[in-house]
Design a protein around this motif. Structure first.
Motif, PDB file in Angstrom:
ATOM      1  N   PRO A 184       0.800  -1.231   0.000  1.00  0.00           N
ATOM      2  CA  PRO A 184       0.000   0.000   0.000  1.00  0.00           C
ATOM      3  C   PRO A 184       0.835   1.286   0.000  1.00  0.00           C
ATOM      4  O   PRO A 184       0.441   2.275  -0.624  1.00  0.00           O
ATOM      5  N   VAL A 185       1.957   1.281   0.676  1.00  0.00           N
ATOM      6  CA  VAL A 185       2.820   2.476   0.695  1.00  0.00           C
ATOM      7  C   VAL A 185       3.338   2.771  -0.710  1.00  0.00           C
ATOM      8  O   VAL A 185       3.387   3.930  -1.135  1.00  0.00           O
ATOM      9  N   THR A 186       3.692   1.729  -1.437  1.00  0.00           N
ATOM     10  CA  THR A 186       4.160   1.906  -2.810  1.00  0.00           C
ATOM     11  C   THR A 186       3.052   2.519  -3.662  1.00  0.00           C
ATOM     12  O   THR A 186       3.309   3.438  -4.446  1.00  0.00           O
ATOM     13  N   HIS A 187       1.825   2.063  -3.499  1.00  0.00           N
ATOM     14  CA  HIS A 187       0.691   2.605  -4.262  1.00  0.00           C
ATOM     15  C   HIS A 187       0.498   4.087  -3.979  1.00  0.00           C
ATOM     16  O   HIS A 187       0.298   4.876  -4.911  1.00  0.00           O
ATOM     17  N   VAL A 188       0.576   4.458  -2.721  1.00  0.00           N
ATOM     18  CA  VAL A 188       0.396   5.862  -2.347  1.00  0.00           C
ATOM     19  C   VAL A 188       1.508   6.727  -2.938  1.00  0.00           C
ATOM     20  O   VAL A 188       1.248   7.808  -3.493  1.00  0.00           O
ATOM     21  N   LEU A 189       2.739   6.242  -2.855  1.00  0.00           N
ATOM     22  CA  LEU A 189       3.860   7.031  -3.364  1.00  0.00           C
ATOM     23  C   LEU A 189       3.869   7.098  -4.893  1.00  0.00           C
ATOM     24  O   LEU A 189       4.242   8.129  -5.466  1.00  0.00           O
ATOM     25  N   LEU A 190       3.443   6.038  -5.564  1.00  0.00           N
ATOM     26  CA  LEU A 190       3.321   6.089  -7.021  1.00  0.00           C
ATOM     27  C   LEU A 190       2.238   7.084  -7.440  1.00  0.00           C
ATOM     28  O   LEU A 190       2.407   7.833  -8.404  1.00  0.00           O
ATOM     29  N   ALA A 191       1.141   7.106  -6.708  1.00  0.00           N
ATOM     30  CA  ALA A 191       0.079   8.075  -7.001  1.00  0.00           C
ATOM     31  C   ALA A 191       0.567   9.508  -6.767  1.00  0.00           C
ATOM     32  O   ALA A 191       0.275  10.409  -7.562  1.00  0.00           O
ATOM     33  N   ALA A 192       1.325   9.711  -5.696  1.00  0.00           N
ATOM     34  CA  ALA A 192       1.877  11.045  -5.420  1.00  0.00           C
ATOM     35  C   ALA A 192       2.857  11.468  -6.506  1.00  0.00           C
ATOM     36  O   ALA A 192       2.862  12.639  -6.927  1.00  0.00           O
ATOM     37  N   ALA A 193       3.663  10.527  -6.981  1.00  0.00           N
ATOM     38  CA  ALA A 193       4.623  10.843  -8.048  1.00  0.00           C
ATOM     39  C   ALA A 193       3.894  11.196  -9.339  1.00  0.00           C
ATOM     40  O   ALA A 193       4.272  12.143 -10.042  1.00  0.00           O
ATOM     41  N   ALA A 194       2.848  10.461  -9.663  1.00  0.00           N
ATOM     42  CA  ALA A 194       2.078  10.751 -10.871  1.00  0.00           C
ATOM     43  C   ALA A 194       1.397  12.116 -10.774  1.00  0.00           C
ATOM     44  O   ALA A 194       1.382  12.886 -11.743  1.00  0.00           O
ATOM     45  N   THR A 195       0.875  12.421  -9.609  1.00  0.00           N
ATOM     46  CA  THR A 195       0.216  13.716  -9.400  1.00  0.00           C
ATOM     47  C   THR A 195       1.220  14.859  -9.516  1.00  0.00           C
ATOM     48  O   THR A 195       0.949  15.879 -10.164  1.00  0.00           O
ATOM     49  N   ALA A 196       2.378  14.695  -8.902  1.00  0.00           N
ATOM     50  CA  ALA A 196       3.405  15.746  -8.958  1.00  0.00           C
ATOM     51  C   ALA A 196       3.895  15.956 -10.388  1.00  0.00           C
ATOM     52  O   ALA A 196       4.093  17.097 -10.829  1.00  0.00           O
ATOM     53  N   ALA A 197       4.073  14.867 -11.134  1.00  0.00           N
ATOM     54  CA  ALA A 197       4.508  14.986 -12.530  1.00  0.00           C
ATOM     55  C   ALA A 197       3.432  15.668 -13.371  1.00  0.00           C
ATOM     56  O   ALA A 197       3.743  16.512 -14.226  1.00  0.00           O
ATOM     57  N   ALA A 198       2.173  15.340 -13.133  1.00  0.00           N
ATOM     58  CA  ALA A 198       1.082  15.971 -13.874  1.00  0.00           C
ATOM     59  C   ALA A 198       0.990  17.465 -13.562  1.00  0.00           C
ATOM     60  O   ALA A 198       0.754  18.276 -14.469  1.00  0.00           O
ATOM     61  N   GLN A 199       1.200  17.831 -12.314  1.00  0.00           N
ATOM     62  CA  GLN A 199       1.173  19.246 -11.948  1.00  0.00           C
ATOM     63  C   GLN A 199       2.309  20.010 -12.616  1.00  0.00           C
ATOM     64  O   GLN A 199       2.117  21.134 -13.086  1.00  0.00           O
ATOM     65  N   ALA A 200       3.480  19.401 -12.672  1.00  0.00           N
ATOM     66  CA  ALA A 200       4.612  20.048 -13.340  1.00  0.00           C
ATOM     67  C   ALA A 200       4.324  20.203 -14.831  1.00  0.00           C
ATOM     68  O   ALA A 200       4.610  21.240 -15.429  1.00  0.00           O
ATOM     69  N   TRP A 201       3.742  19.167 -15.445  1.00  0.00           N
ATOM     70  CA  TRP A 201       3.405  19.217 -16.863  1.00  0.00           C
ATOM     71  C   TRP A 201       2.372  20.313 -17.133  1.00  0.00           C
ATOM     72  O   TRP A 201       2.511  21.093 -18.071  1.00  0.00           O
ATOM     73  N   GLU A 202       1.339  20.370 -16.312  1.00  0.00           N
ATOM     74  CA  GLU A 202       0.294  21.379 -16.478  1.00  0.00           C
ATOM     75  C   GLU A 202       0.833  22.795 -16.290  1.00  0.00           C
ATOM     76  O   GLU A 202       0.304  23.740 -16.873  1.00  0.00           O
ATOM     77  N   ALA A 203       1.872  22.935 -15.497  1.00  0.00           N
ATOM     78  CA  ALA A 203       2.478  24.251 -15.281  1.00  0.00           C
ATOM     79  C   ALA A 203       3.405  24.646 -16.434  1.00  0.00           C
ATOM     80  O   ALA A 203       3.975  25.729 -16.427  1.00  0.00           O
TER      81      ALA A 203
END
Length: 62
Positions: free
Chosen positions: A26-45
């Motif tokens: 579960p920790v891996t799932h949470v951190l992968l989701a956080a990484a995807a979100t952070a990458a998407a935010q950087a892309w959108e910016a």
């Protein structure tokens, strides 16, 4: 913290969790989701993928 720095850090932590705990943890799932979100935010910016994954000069000629 800049968006690129946050995305790189999130990816690093996700890879560490994946290495230590495996994909099903579960920790891996949470951190992968956080990484995807952070990458998407950087892309959108407006940040480019190269800013997140820079090309090394020694690998560019291959």
């Amino acid at each position: 913290m800049t968006l690129i720095h946050a995305a790189r850090t999130a990816q690093y932590l996700a890879v560490r969790a994946l290495t230590l705990h495996g994909l099903a943890h579960p920790v891996t799932h949470v951190l992968l989701a956080a990484a995807a979100t952070a990458a998407a935010q950087a892309w959108e910016a407006g940040h480019r993928v190269e800013a997140l994954h820079p090309t090394h000069r020694r690998c560019a000629g291959r």
